[in-house]
Design an enzyme around this catalytic site. Structure first.
Site, PDB file in Angstrom:
ATOM      1  N   ASP A 164      -3.330  18.141   4.657  1.00 24.96           N
ATOM      2  CA  ASP A 164      -2.422  17.650   5.694  1.00 24.96           C
ATOM      3  C   ASP A 164      -2.999  17.901   7.088  1.00 24.96           C
ATOM      4  OD1 ASP A 164      -0.100  16.300   6.446  1.00 24.96           O
ATOM      5  OD2 ASP A 164       1.111  18.129   6.519  1.00 24.96           O
ATOM      6  N   LEU A 197       9.529  26.933  17.318  1.00 25.37           N
ATOM      7  CA  LEU A 197       8.242  26.330  17.655  1.00 25.37           C
ATOM      8  C   LEU A 197       8.004  25.048  16.876  1.00 25.37           C
ATOM      9  CD1 LEU A 197       6.109  29.606  17.629  1.00 25.37           C
ATOM     10  CD2 LEU A 197       7.055  28.423  19.620  1.00 25.37           C
ATOM     11  N   GLY A 198       8.621  24.940  15.705  1.00 24.38           N
ATOM     12  CA  GLY A 198       8.440  23.755  14.878  1.00 24.38           C
ATOM     13  C   GLY A 198       9.284  23.844  13.629  1.00 24.38           C
ATOM     14  N   TYR A 232       9.921  22.282   4.532  1.00 20.34           N
ATOM     15  CA  TYR A 232      10.117  23.502   3.755  1.00 20.34           C
ATOM     16  C   TYR A 232      10.493  24.724   4.587  1.00 20.34           C
ATOM     17  CZ  TYR A 232       7.716  20.655   0.357  1.00 20.34           C
ATOM     18  OH  TYR A 232       7.356  19.640  -0.476  1.00 20.34           O
ATOM     19  N   VAL A 279       9.599  27.355  12.003  1.00 18.30           N
ATOM     20  CA  VAL A 279       8.699  28.317  12.635  1.00 18.30           C
ATOM     21  C   VAL A 279       9.319  28.735  13.955  1.00 18.30           C
ATOM     22  CG1 VAL A 279       6.379  28.744  13.523  1.00 18.30           C
ATOM     23  CG2 VAL A 279       6.695  27.223  11.564  1.00 18.30           C
TER      24      VAL A 279
END
Length: 181
Positions: free
Chosen positions: A124, A10-11, A15, A18
């Site tokens: 963020d 998904l992403g 770090y 997902v």
């Protein structure tokens, strides 16, 4: 238990990655953020610590976290509508109607206010970190990705340059920024 739904990514970030998953006996859709390195694991541990006990309709909910073979995994609720960035990119002219924009801002400010009342600063906020939970009744914004989030005591000043470079305000880049928590 957890199973990964075909390994659908998904992403990904600095770090972790997902992936889509299914959680529990009911196989509820979820998103699983996994550390990709030791530095990322510390970031994810901080993220879990910040999100434990946080429940708000406009914050992506933490379901569970666990470590397997030294790799930390965080299980989040799944937001089927994807990210706000991709949604905006799909719109004609990449523009929201005024009423929709107002609703999005109200939902986002509700989440940020909730966090600030608890001494948490996201650090963020950007369209890529805002997810859309969709149902037949409505679409709801969910603030996600607390990997850069910080805590600060009430009334204290938070210092430093944290966030995604392309979204930082000029005063942050110039080192003139102080945020009151």
């Amino acid at each position: 238990g957890l199973s990964f739904d075909g390994g659908i990514v998904l992403g990904a970030g600095a770090y972790g990655v997902v992936r889509r998953g299914a959680w529990g006996d009911s196989r509820t859709p979820c998103a699983v953020k996994s550390a990709v390195c030791a530095h990322g694991e510390r970031s994810l541990e901080r993220e879990v610590g910040l999100l434990c006990g946080v429940s708000h309709p406009h914050i992506c909910g933490l379901v569970d976290s666990f470590s397997v073979s030294g790799c930390l995994h965080i299980v989040f609720e799944f937001c089927a509508g994807g990210g706000l960035f991709d949604y905006l990119a799909s719109l004609p002219g990449r523009v929201l109607e005024d009423a929709d924009a107002g609703l999005c801002i109200a939902q986002l400010l509700s989440a940020i206010s909730f966090l600030h009342e608890r001494g948490v600063v996201h650090c963020d906020v950007k369209p890529e970190n805002i997810l859309l939970e969709t149902s037949e009744a409505c679409t709801r914004l969910k603030l996600a990705d607390f990997g850069l989030a910080r805590t600060c005591a009430s009334g204290a000043w938070c210092h430093g340059c944290v966030g995604t470079e392309h979204y930082l305000a000029p005063e942050v880049l110039e080192g003139r920024f102080k945020e009151l928590c």
